[in-house]
Design a protein around this motif. Structure first.
Motif, PDB file in Angstrom:
ATOM      1  N   UNK A   1      -0.201  -6.072  10.090  1.00 53.46           N
ATOM      2  CA  UNK A   1      -0.310  -4.847  10.910  1.00 53.46           C
ATOM      3  C   UNK A   1      -0.197  -3.555  10.115  1.00 53.46           C
ATOM      4  N   UNK A   2      -1.158  -3.338   9.218  1.00 53.58           N
ATOM      5  CA  UNK A   2      -1.152  -2.137   8.385  1.00 53.58           C
ATOM      6  C   UNK A   2      -2.569  -1.580   8.295  1.00 53.58           C
ATOM      7  N   UNK A   3      -2.715  -0.315   8.640  1.00 55.11           N
ATOM      8  CA  UNK A   3      -4.026   0.329   8.577  1.00 55.11           C
ATOM      9  C   UNK A   3      -4.283   0.853   7.166  1.00 55.11           C
ATOM     10  N   UNK A   4      -5.494   0.621   6.676  1.00 52.92           N
ATOM     11  CA  UNK A   4      -5.831   1.016   5.314  1.00 52.92           C
ATOM     12  C   UNK A   4      -7.325   1.305   5.233  1.00 52.92           C
TER      13      UNK A   4
ATOM     14  N   UNK B   1       1.265   4.548   9.692  1.00 54.91           N
ATOM     15  CA  UNK B   1       2.376   5.457   9.963  1.00 54.91           C
ATOM     16  C   UNK B   1       3.639   5.097   9.223  1.00 54.91           C
ATOM     17  N   UNK B   2       3.583   4.020   8.440  1.00 53.69           N
ATOM     18  CA  UNK B   2       4.766   3.571   7.698  1.00 53.69           C
ATOM     19  C   UNK B   2       4.312   2.949   6.381  1.00 53.69           C
ATOM     20  N   UNK B   3       5.231   2.805   5.427  1.00 55.75           N
ATOM     21  CA  UNK B   3       4.851   2.208   4.137  1.00 55.75           C
ATOM     22  C   UNK B   3       4.440   0.741   4.297  1.00 55.75           C
TER      23      UNK B   3
ATOM     24  N   UNK C   1       2.609  -3.656  -4.883  1.00 55.17           N
ATOM     25  CA  UNK C   1       2.343  -2.224  -4.812  1.00 55.17           C
ATOM     26  C   UNK C   1       2.781  -1.731  -3.437  1.00 55.17           C
ATOM     27  N   UNK C   2       3.547  -0.673  -3.399  1.00 56.30           N
ATOM     28  CA  UNK C   2       3.996  -0.082  -2.140  1.00 56.30           C
ATOM     29  C   UNK C   2       3.404   1.311  -1.995  1.00 56.30           C
ATOM     30  N   UNK C   3       2.765   1.542  -0.854  1.00 57.22           N
ATOM     31  CA  UNK C   3       2.167   2.840  -0.566  1.00 57.22           C
ATOM     32  C   UNK C   3       2.857   3.473   0.635  1.00 57.22           C
TER      33      UNK C   3
ATOM     34  N   UNK D   1      -2.415   6.658  -2.123  1.00 59.60           N
ATOM     35  CA  UNK D   1      -3.542   5.833  -2.560  1.00 59.60           C
ATOM     36  C   UNK D   1      -3.221   5.192  -3.908  1.00 59.60           C
ATOM     37  N   UNK D   2      -3.641   3.935  -4.035  1.00 59.52           N
ATOM     38  CA  UNK D   2      -3.512   3.197  -5.300  1.00 59.52           C
ATOM     39  C   UNK D   2      -4.894   2.944  -5.873  1.00 59.52           C
TER      40      UNK D   2
END
Length: 325
Positions: free
Chosen positions: A142-145, A170-172, A292-294, A299-300
């Motif tokens: 559940x992460x938008x990218x 909305x969250x890391x 990797x944490x965003x 952006x990575x």
């Protein structure tokens, strides 16, 4: 038609879009010397890379299944948001199984490196692809990218992949990543990998036991599945029989995976020939040990550059600085 380009005169000949037998778009990049690269929108996967003599530099299994949603065994697979087989996600993540789109409006690329990169970037043809999560993806992860991928073929035949993942959540969130790169070799027993000496590695065949590389180069006599940690930006794969050296450069990718299934495991894989392990080697630029944490809006960028040179000289004789690393 989308964002793809060539920076030399015959633009029509530089880039071509066709469909595969499943009706999925493929982008063919060519340079004026005859080198080429083919990228499928199925997985954003590079499925062919040929030099100016028409020789295929990437391995693809004769038993590969390239039918959506399964990824093809070979080429360069985009492994995101995980590498390996864990949790609810597909092995090596879902990006390699999804249909990407040509990016009509990519943001400006990052500034070029302050090195001699101009020699390899001049005259390049390229394509920009985009992947966003589907509703099904969001149920499992559940992460938008936004995942943007640029694949470019330079005038000298070098192949470059630049991945840019932006958190529009909305969250890391955290992820792991690899360019799962199948190199074509003449005979695995005549291949050596240089540049990973003295490094610590995780032995994935022994429950990820932490060991230290003892040899002055990596050679192959049995199955190998290792993750070399905090590896250098440049690694070389020497194919003595073919007198060819692959130079693998990477940025934003601290780890290097080295994999060959050898005979026993080859026979357990339905989409891989029993003896094909002799003619392939995976050497992957990756970010695995430390995910990797965003943060939101961050952006990575992870870059892979492949060079194939006709050579028999040693790793330390390669003019790496001329490639911008």
């Amino acid at each position: 038609m989308g964002h793809y380009a060539a920076e030399w005169d015959d633009k029509a000949a530089a880039t071509e879009i066709t469909k595969d037998w499943n009706g999925i778009d493929q982008v063919l990049l060519r340079n004026p010397h005859g080198a080429s690269a083919k990228i499928s929108l199925h997985g954003g996967q590079v499925i062919s890379w040929r030099n100016d003599k028409g020789e295929e530099l990437l391995f693809t299994s004769n038993k590969a299944i390239f039918k959506h949603p399964k990824s093809m065994r070979g080429g360069i697979q985009i492994c995101y948001p995980q590498f390996g087989d864990c949790g609810l996600l597909d092995q090596h993540g879902f990006a390699r199984n999804k249909i990407w789109v040509i990016d009509d409006n990519p943001p400006p690329p990052p500034p070029p490196l302050p090195t001699n990169e101009s020699s390899s970037s001049f005259g390049k043809s390229f394509v920009d692809l985009l992947l966003k999560p589907s509703e099904d993806d969001l149920k499992l992860w559940p992460h938008s990218f936004e995942f943007r991928l640029r694949v470019s073929l330079a005038l000298d035949g070098d192949l470059t992949l630049i991945s840019r993942v932006r958190n529009i959540n909305g969250k890391p969130f955290s992820f792991s990543f690899a360019y799962h790169t199948y190199l074509a070799v003449s005979d695995i027993s005549e291949v050596r990998v240089e540049g990973l000496e003295t490094l610590d590695y995780l032995d994935n065949l022994s429950k990820r036991e932490l060991l230290t590389e003892q040899g002055d180069a990596i050679t192959f006599e049995s199955e190998m599945d290792r993750t070399y940690l905090r590896s250098p930006k440049v690694v070389a794969v020497l194919d003595h029989e073919r007198k060819r050296t692959y130079v693998i450069g990477k940025e934003g990718l601290p780890d290097t995976v080295v994999w060959n299934p050898w005979e026993k495991k080859s026979k357990t894989m339905a989409d891989f020939g029993d003896d094909e392990y002799k003619n392939m080697l995976c050497v992957d630029g990756a970010a695995l040990e430390r995910p990797i944490t965003l943060k939101p809006g961050e952006e990575w960028t992870g870059k892979l550059m492949l060079t194939a040179v006709k050579s028999s000289f040693c790793f330390d004789q390669l003019e790496l600085q001329s490639k911008g690393f």
